[in-house]
Scaffold this motif. Structure first.
Motif, PDB file in Angstrom:
ATOM      1  N   GLY A  87       0.763  -1.206  -0.021  1.00  0.00           N
ATOM      2  CA  GLY A  87       0.068  -0.043  -0.058  1.00  0.00           C
ATOM      3  C   GLY A  87       0.793   1.422  -0.266  1.00  0.00           C
ATOM      4  O   GLY A  87       2.151   1.282   0.050  1.00  0.00           O
ATOM      5  N   THR A  88       0.295   2.386  -0.085  1.00  0.00           N
ATOM      6  CA  THR A  88       0.845   3.622  -0.089  1.00  0.00           C
ATOM      7  C   THR A  88       1.547   3.858   1.382  1.00  0.00           C
ATOM      8  O   THR A  88       2.434   4.688   1.481  1.00  0.00           O
ATOM      9  CB  THR A  88      -0.248   4.540  -0.427  1.00  0.00           C
TER      10      THR A  88
ATOM     11  N   VAL B 225       5.157   3.095   2.139  1.00  0.00           N
ATOM     12  CA  VAL B 225       6.092   3.749   1.047  1.00  0.00           C
ATOM     13  C   VAL B 225       7.374   3.944   2.038  1.00  0.00           C
ATOM     14  O   VAL B 225       8.576   3.994   1.563  1.00  0.00           O
ATOM     15  CB  VAL B 225       5.547   4.872   0.441  1.00  0.00           C
TER      16      VAL B 225
ATOM     17  N   TYR C  66       5.133   0.161  -6.247  1.00  0.00           N
ATOM     18  CA  TYR C  66       4.235   0.488  -4.984  1.00  0.00           C
ATOM     19  C   TYR C  66       2.806   0.418  -5.306  1.00  0.00           C
ATOM     20  O   TYR C  66       2.273   0.564  -6.392  1.00  0.00           O
ATOM     21  CB  TYR C  66       4.502   1.746  -4.538  1.00  0.00           C
ATOM     22  N   ASP C  67       2.156  -0.022  -4.025  1.00  0.00           N
ATOM     23  CA  ASP C  67       0.598  -0.185  -3.791  1.00  0.00           C
ATOM     24  C   ASP C  67      -0.032  -1.324  -4.830  1.00  0.00           C
ATOM     25  O   ASP C  67      -1.052  -1.130  -5.562  1.00  0.00           O
ATOM     26  CB  ASP C  67       0.044   1.330  -4.510  1.00  0.00           C
ATOM     27  N   VAL C  68       0.321  -2.373  -4.803  1.00  0.00           N
ATOM     28  CA  VAL C  68      -0.068  -3.440  -5.647  1.00  0.00           C
ATOM     29  C   VAL C  68      -0.472  -4.530  -4.584  1.00  0.00           C
ATOM     30  O   VAL C  68      -0.271  -5.877  -4.993  1.00  0.00           O
ATOM     31  CB  VAL C  68       1.081  -3.956  -6.574  1.00  0.00           C
TER      32      VAL C  68
ATOM     33  N   HIS D 105      -5.060  -8.154  -9.516  1.00  0.00           N
ATOM     34  CA  HIS D 105      -4.690  -7.810 -10.972  1.00  0.00           C
ATOM     35  C   HIS D 105      -3.611  -6.888 -10.958  1.00  0.00           C
ATOM     36  O   HIS D 105      -2.873  -6.781 -11.904  1.00  0.00           O
ATOM     37  CB  HIS D 105      -6.006  -7.557 -11.514  1.00  0.00           C
ATOM     38  N   ARG D 106      -3.524  -5.838 -10.137  1.00  0.00           N
ATOM     39  CA  ARG D 106      -2.760  -4.877 -10.108  1.00  0.00           C
ATOM     40  C   ARG D 106      -1.195  -5.676  -9.883  1.00  0.00           C
ATOM     41  O   ARG D 106      -0.291  -5.073 -10.394  1.00  0.00           O
ATOM     42  CB  ARG D 106      -2.576  -3.628  -8.861  1.00  0.00           C
TER      43      ARG D 106
ATOM     44  N   VAL E 109     -13.893 -10.998  -5.183  1.00  0.00           N
ATOM     45  CA  VAL E 109     -15.237 -11.297  -5.334  1.00  0.00           C
ATOM     46  C   VAL E 109     -15.977 -10.306  -4.768  1.00  0.00           C
ATOM     47  O   VAL E 109     -15.491  -9.440  -3.844  1.00  0.00           O
ATOM     48  CB  VAL E 109     -15.889 -12.590  -4.605  1.00  0.00           C
ATOM     49  N   ASP E 110     -17.382 -10.271  -4.885  1.00  0.00           N
ATOM     50  CA  ASP E 110     -18.064  -9.157  -4.186  1.00  0.00           C
ATOM     51  C   ASP E 110     -19.289  -9.730  -3.413  1.00  0.00           C
ATOM     52  O   ASP E 110     -20.342  -9.227  -3.113  1.00  0.00           O
ATOM     53  CB  ASP E 110     -18.920  -8.071  -5.249  1.00  0.00           C
TER      54      ASP E 110
ATOM     55  N   MET F 138      -6.958   2.597 -14.429  1.00  0.00           N
ATOM     56  CA  MET F 138      -5.899   2.556 -13.395  1.00  0.00           C
ATOM     57  C   MET F 138      -5.437   3.940 -13.479  1.00  0.00           C
ATOM     58  O   MET F 138      -4.831   4.456 -14.689  1.00  0.00           O
ATOM     59  CB  MET F 138      -4.818   1.705 -13.721  1.00  0.00           C
TER      60      MET F 138
ATOM     61  N   ASP G 226      -2.243   5.940 -12.068  1.00  0.00           N
ATOM     62  CA  ASP G 226      -0.947   5.472 -11.428  1.00  0.00           C
ATOM     63  C   ASP G 226      -0.290   6.713 -10.831  1.00  0.00           C
ATOM     64  O   ASP G 226       0.241   7.504 -11.859  1.00  0.00           O
ATOM     65  CB  ASP G 226       0.077   4.930 -12.447  1.00  0.00           C
TER      66      ASP G 226
ATOM     67  N   GLY H  17       2.081   6.937  -8.891  1.00  0.00           N
ATOM     68  CA  GLY H  17       3.695   6.479  -8.360  1.00  0.00           C
ATOM     69  C   GLY H  17       3.323   5.898  -7.062  1.00  0.00           C
ATOM     70  O   GLY H  17       3.666   4.753  -6.938  1.00  0.00           O
ATOM     71  N   PHE H  18       2.915   6.639  -5.867  1.00  0.00           N
ATOM     72  CA  PHE H  18       2.870   6.125  -4.696  1.00  0.00           C
ATOM     73  C   PHE H  18       1.657   5.208  -4.441  1.00  0.00           C
ATOM     74  O   PHE H  18       1.316   4.615  -3.434  1.00  0.00           O
ATOM     75  CB  PHE H  18       2.965   6.972  -3.639  1.00  0.00           C
ATOM     76  N   ALA H  19       0.504   5.316  -5.540  1.00  0.00           N
ATOM     77  CA  ALA H  19      -0.681   4.658  -5.260  1.00  0.00           C
ATOM     78  C   ALA H  19      -1.313   4.469  -6.865  1.00  0.00           C
ATOM     79  O   ALA H  19      -1.003   5.273  -7.640  1.00  0.00           O
ATOM     80  CB  ALA H  19      -1.615   5.436  -4.626  1.00  0.00           C
ATOM     81  N   LYS H  20      -1.868   3.375  -6.635  1.00  0.00           N
ATOM     82  CA  LYS H  20      -2.716   3.083  -8.132  1.00  0.00           C
ATOM     83  C   LYS H  20      -3.908   2.827  -7.991  1.00  0.00           C
ATOM     84  O   LYS H  20      -4.518   1.993  -7.138  1.00  0.00           O
ATOM     85  CB  LYS H  20      -2.065   1.501  -8.618  1.00  0.00           C
TER      86      LYS H  20
ATOM     87  N   ASP I 108      -7.960   2.177  -8.899  1.00  0.00           N
ATOM     88  CA  ASP I 108      -8.257   0.887  -9.795  1.00  0.00           C
ATOM     89  C   ASP I 108      -9.914   1.672  -9.964  1.00  0.00           C
ATOM     90  O   ASP I 108     -10.694   1.282  -9.112  1.00  0.00           O
ATOM     91  CB  ASP I 108      -8.402  -0.170  -8.611  1.00  0.00           C
TER      92      ASP I 108
ATOM     93  N   ARG J 144     -13.137  -1.044 -10.371  1.00  0.00           N
ATOM     94  CA  ARG J 144     -13.521  -1.566  -9.022  1.00  0.00           C
ATOM     95  C   ARG J 144     -15.206  -0.949  -8.809  1.00  0.00           C
ATOM     96  O   ARG J 144     -15.880  -2.014  -8.294  1.00  0.00           O
ATOM     97  CB  ARG J 144     -12.940  -1.358  -7.699  1.00  0.00           C
TER      98      ARG J 144
ATOM     99  N   ARG K 265     -17.040  -3.506 -10.649  1.00  0.00           N
ATOM    100  CA  ARG K 265     -17.090  -4.896 -10.224  1.00  0.00           C
ATOM    101  C   ARG K 265     -17.704  -5.027  -8.745  1.00  0.00           C
ATOM    102  O   ARG K 265     -18.427  -6.047  -8.407  1.00  0.00           O
ATOM    103  CB  ARG K 265     -15.659  -5.116 -10.189  1.00  0.00           C
ATOM    104  N   ARG K 266     -17.424  -4.123  -8.006  1.00  0.00           N
ATOM    105  CA  ARG K 266     -17.751  -4.039  -6.640  1.00  0.00           C
ATOM    106  C   ARG K 266     -18.891  -3.225  -6.159  1.00  0.00           C
ATOM    107  O   ARG K 266     -19.555  -3.149  -5.088  1.00  0.00           O
ATOM    108  CB  ARG K 266     -16.767  -4.273  -5.513  1.00  0.00           C
TER     109      ARG K 266
ATOM    110  N   ILE L 206      -5.277  11.619  -3.976  1.00  0.00           N
ATOM    111  CA  ILE L 206      -6.005  10.232  -4.162  1.00  0.00           C
ATOM    112  C   ILE L 206      -7.394  10.776  -4.210  1.00  0.00           C
ATOM    113  O   ILE L 206      -8.235  10.310  -4.959  1.00  0.00           O
ATOM    114  CB  ILE L 206      -5.798   9.067  -3.219  1.00  0.00           C
TER     115      ILE L 206
END
Lengths: 251, 251, 251, 251, 251, 251, 251, 251
Positions: free
Chosen positions: F129-130, F133, F154-156, F162-163, G195-196, H33, H35, H37-40, H42, H45, H48-49, H68
């Protein structure tokens, strides 16, 4: 031939001049303490605290525990051995034929002259589940031999609160209450909120994995949101019975 | 204008026919519980348990705690706030000018009609060290406002056992004993062995590193080798005072 | 044929010119260390520390432990095996017929030339209860084989403080004191306050649930309010006996 | 005007008939104990244990601690306050102008008549790192005021073992050794294996996350594979200095 | 008949037109994974990670573990079962007559085509004591079957630091170092300070009470004051051997 | 004027006869170690381990840390201070104007002659996560100053797998992988299963209540079901960077 | 003769005038609760919660558990006993010939009238490894007897993430998901992110040393970085199955 | 300009031939997505959720968290930031003027198009005390923004069980129940026994010493004797609200 009689005899002999000052003091000393090397038995305690020394049998060898029980039985009317194995009971039975063994509570009880019980001052022993019964019996039998009427109310855990609520009047009729529960130990808080009598809580090591051998119930009871709850050690039914008896005999 | 008077008034009005069945029940309900949204105040408790609801102030905002104290004070003679900050006290002082603040014990006490105290049934509050005094004062003041004579015996830890032994007679004169100690908590066991009265043990978070915020004293007291000792939460002086008072008022 | 003799022989041969510089050094090296693959035995230690390497037998197979004991016995006068099972003793007995087995202390002792003991510098070994005796015997026998007079004072826990107070003079006559207790471990603090000698405290795993295998006594002793107390591992009677012996031999 | 002089004066007056039996005993009693309410000062201890009561200042209010230090200073030659804040020092300075404050060790020391030190019996204080120095200074200054020569050997942790090995002779010249280390506490085991003197180990709360406020070093030292190591509480430099001094004064 | 051959055969058949696109993909899928219901065996892993899936036998029934081992053996050249009981070995022996059982390491090894070993890149496996040898053998045999030369250096714990120092050159000759120790785990820190190679530390559950089943060594190693030390799970010799092998095969 | 030059100068002087045998050895000794009293600086380490001693600044006073950094900077090309406060940086800046401060990583870096980096041997630093860092930057900058190319990913975290899967090729391109995660630390296991390179896992103290200051991630990573994962201390980015660099420089 | 029939019969008798008001209420009371002394069986629960009381057999004696099971079976169609030993099963089999014993799940199941199952609302039970299967079966069988279709997906731990990814569609087809994992418990987080649907996570006590009997997986799951995950007790397959069933029956 | 619209636009352009296959895929990727750098971030979502990524603000710098939140707000209708400080709120307010800050719950909520709520499927949020309200509000507001009707029932802890019993009908009217309690956490068990709906339990860190920052309530809830209770992390109101919402939206 009990300890109390021995003391009286010595005093009579002293009064009659049969024993000098030094002799009577030495006699007292000898009567007060039996030194077995690995254990020092303190007979005077039965006078001071109203009951003979209780023998915690775990961690002692069978022969040590048997020796201690036998010596105490020769000097006192009533004797209690806790955490006693069946093997120990079989060992002491020949010399203490009147001793009774409570298998689930793991108690050896010798009760030659039961103490009087005040029917107006009862101790309630309550369990959350059936699995808590062995600890409850240790508490209940301890309280009884120490001279207390005991009410047993078992398997009234908070998951089915109506079972407990149906017993409130019976619980409120007691003077002191012992609550025994494993898992989350919630019963202590609920009972504590329903009564204005002292609640002695006993956490038990009953439960699935994260009860960590009673830690969950212990912490739960220590953090009880009800005032009027105090806690003894995990699975320590004896301690709860003893504490409740001390409170119940206050005048 | 206390809660008790309100109840009596409602009953009188009912008897006189001024209130119907439904009305008197609704009136009772309204009198019993003040719902502030974030808190439900249970006024009936002062009848049921002999004392109004105590307010645990920590974790509440200043305005929440002040609102609760003020409502209780408008309905009851005596009110107790625990873990109260000085800021809270300054906030409630204008509306409760008779309230007293015990700084070290962190208590707010409003005592309009002190409860009677039985001079033959004293509670002893004993500490191992000077650092345990704040918790001891929380226990002692709690016991006093609940109607008990209190003896304070401070700084008699077991490292200098003669200080304790010199106080044995005074301790034995009490009906219930509260022992407060940090570090290893050994004082509870030693006192427990010297008396035949119930001992309520309070572990404190006082000490060097490996006391782990009171864990050492807590475990020590739970494992006390003396029977007749039960334990409340770490630093929980209030709980000990409340428990001791309940025991002390048994008849 | 002991290690000391071998060294002297080698030195004599060297002086007599029978061994070259390189040869005498290689000989020393070979004498100092027996390498069994799974263990490296350090014979020089008996010179450096006044006693041969002690064998901690737990966790070793019977055959490993037996091999180590046998090699040490062939090179040294006195050998000590701790945490030794009866099965191990039966295995080594044929080759070490003079070895003695202390069942409760779980020690194998081979004492061909007992070390001298200074009667003016005694080590007192004190236990809180009878259940602590096995650990106490591990400490006491260790201290004895390392050349110390030992006084045993068992079952004087703080729940009956007068039993301990009756022994104060005897305890004060010792130079170093080992206190062994389970449950809350309070005995260490009380003894530490009564004497001006170093106290080595050994927590034991004796007790009900929340002693958590000795944690309660360990924390209690580490947090002792008495200065002059230091602690060794749970149930580590050997460590206490060894430490006390080192202190007792300071000049 | 010290306590010792007061005792002698009282005895002289008694001998001269100026004091009756009852009067001299009452006088003794009054001399022995100053009762400040929140604290009981035990002046007799300086005779019994060779040093006045040490004041653990943490957990006491500034005014309590200052009162205790001032009373002790009026009766004894040397006084030690541990865990003392700079604020406390500033408070007592006017009345105790000779008191010295050790900032990193957090000690207040008043040393009017330094105790004699035996140059042949030194105490070595060893740290693993620079961050352990405050605890080390608490130990070293404590040992010095109690009458011991101290050698300081700092920053010789096992990650660079040659730094330690270069100091072995110096370490072996000491009579008692204090090892102070955080993180894994390995220094105690290594030093313990290099000497045949008692090692007092002090775990410190120095380190990254999983040292859990000193738990890692504490467990490490308790489990030391070297015999001759005993442990005091986390960051308890005073306790180590006091214990080492007691051992060092054995004759 | 190994997995690699099957893949090649399928590819050849595909090239030759004997298998359609869909058929060859389905064939691959079937080859890659054997689904036993209670376990999914991932044969592709031997290509991806250079070695077949290792079977952690504990927690599986004998018949489950035996089925998995047998299937793997039918498809791969080399197979490893960890935490294997002797009973399991006896069960699989008839179908895997070449399998070898390492009793103390509790490994079942089937090594039909040993992997090549680079003599210039050795892995050193070092233990503090003899009791750590079973875990060390789990690590050493794992490393060997995965294609590494292994040097074993056992029983060189820090209590006798010269035993370790005498082995420094041998240790420095290795490319990767595994250090295995119980008690306080100090060996990892000392070795880490002596070398500039990666050290994989394995805490073991060997020791007296307060090692709390390996916690003391685990925390000690995590808090190592030497950089270049990383830790695997308690008693996890396999994990250390696997990690060391991965590092050792980096090019 | 670096340490290496000083050594060479001394050797030249010795060769030229300007220094005797004793003098050159004393000179070496003096060059190798700067003793600041509270710290012993080991300059030889930069030769032995390829990098100067790193300064762990926490727990040292500002003036101690500044003194150590200044001395090291006067003797070495590259210096690293970890857990450095901004205040420390401001203190050393005047004397070390080239030093750079990494605020979130809390590093002070002086890099006069950057070490060469092999572009084919990269270290990947991956965070869940962030919030992880800062620890990641401590690891990454450490690895860079020690001569390694670093990839930051970072942040995967695994909550959005999937990230991570989108980065697998990039991760597999690295030679050594550092995984940094708080909460449950699951990222280490997932990454460990995707690569055949060594994974150094760093638990962080990031998360809600029951992460217990990093314990959850620490235990999670130690119990990783993927082989090829080893763990360093909680929040110990430096240790991970150092370990990865050591592995990455193996040949 | 089931409980429901008895209620209906009593109501019919009441309607027909055969039972008075008092009699029908007493009859209800008697039907609702069977009091065995050590246990109070609450038959009304099957109406209130859709299923009879489940018997947690551990901690009860064989005869107690057998009595409870037999009474329940006489009154209800379906009965479930958890943590049942084979010995208990052998004891109840003669009186409950239709009862089935699931050995690995330790369940006794009596299913006279299976509840209907909605094929569109499945519960997926997923395990990380083979060793987690016994807990998984406890969950799966519990869910089935409570009227749910169950999909079993075993051995898809995150170390080989493609095994899990290959099952995503199957997992997403379920309405509620139970994830069972030991070691680090990472599977819950990964599934939760895919999943959700609600995920019930069950930590198991499977793993090497530092899983501390399931603590690592428990903490890991509680700290899951995926929202939509809630946790039940360690190894508590029954609790997970029950919770999933309650969720699955919401309309 | 929300994410959903962007996707639709891209699809339309593709259909119209304005985007090639490669271009539309790249566009999707870029949309999914962000990005930083410090955070991705999504964005997919939310499809999806059913809701956009929630930002856990703690551990991020103000500027990271603000970036963010701003990016998410530019792409989504509804955004939630948890554990947000007032300072962060002040920072983002200028760019997100519609954002609302819930001070006690520490939430930043931006709700441009509130989700529809089903009045027949309510979530009840229940607390034991007033001090639990901040966590409760985190849960309640989370559930509301995710499209659920919420009933708040606060301060109904088990110490006054009639307060809870008076609310049973209201509680039973809910579809999913969140129980929030500190201290012993008993409320979860009691509620769990009163309803046949899923109970999500949230332990809080409220209480005296031995609650150990929420451990007591956590263990209590995990060990709940009521089935149908699952637990989230200590003080994790968000997690409970999210989990309850997922369950509540099952069809």
């Amino acid at each position: 031939m009990s300890y109390e009689n021995d003391i009286k005899e010595a005093l009579a002999a002293y009064k009659a001049g049969a024993l000098s000052d030094e002799e009577v003091i030495a006699r007292f000393h000898q009567l007060n303490m039996t030194d077995l090397g690995f254990a020092k038995l303190d007979h005077d305690r039965s006078l001071r605290r109203g009951f003979p020394e209780v023998v915690y049998c775990e961690g002692k060898t069978i022969s040590q525990a048997a020796a201690i029980l036998t010596v105490l039985a020769s000097r006192h009317k009533n004797v209690l051995g806790t955490r006693a194995s069946e093997e120990l009971y079989e060992t002491v039975k020949p010399s203490l034929p009147d001793a009774v063994y409570y298998e689930r509570a793991r108690l050896i009880v010798l009760e030659k002259e039961p103490l009087p019980k005040d029917p107006d001052r009862k101790i309630a022993v309550i369990t959350a589940g059936t699995s808590d019964v062995p600890v409850a019996e240790e508490a209940a039998v301890t309280a009884e031999i120490m001279g207390n009427e005991v009410i047993r109310i078992y398997d009234v855990g908070v998951a089915g609160i109506h079972r407990l609520l149906g017993k409130v009047e019976e619980i409120r009729s007691a003077n002191v209450i012992i609550v025994i529960a494993g898992m989350e130990g919630a019963l202590a808080s609920v009972v504590g909120g329903l009564v204005d009598k002292p609640v002695i809580a006993v956490p038990t090591s009953v439960g699935y994995g994260a009860n960590f051998k009673g830690l969950s119930a212990l912490l739960g009871m220590l953090n009880s949101c009800s005032a009027g709850v105090a806690v003894v050690n995990i699975d320590n039914g004896f301690g709860a019975g003893r504490m409740a008896s001390i409170i119940n005999h206050l005048r």
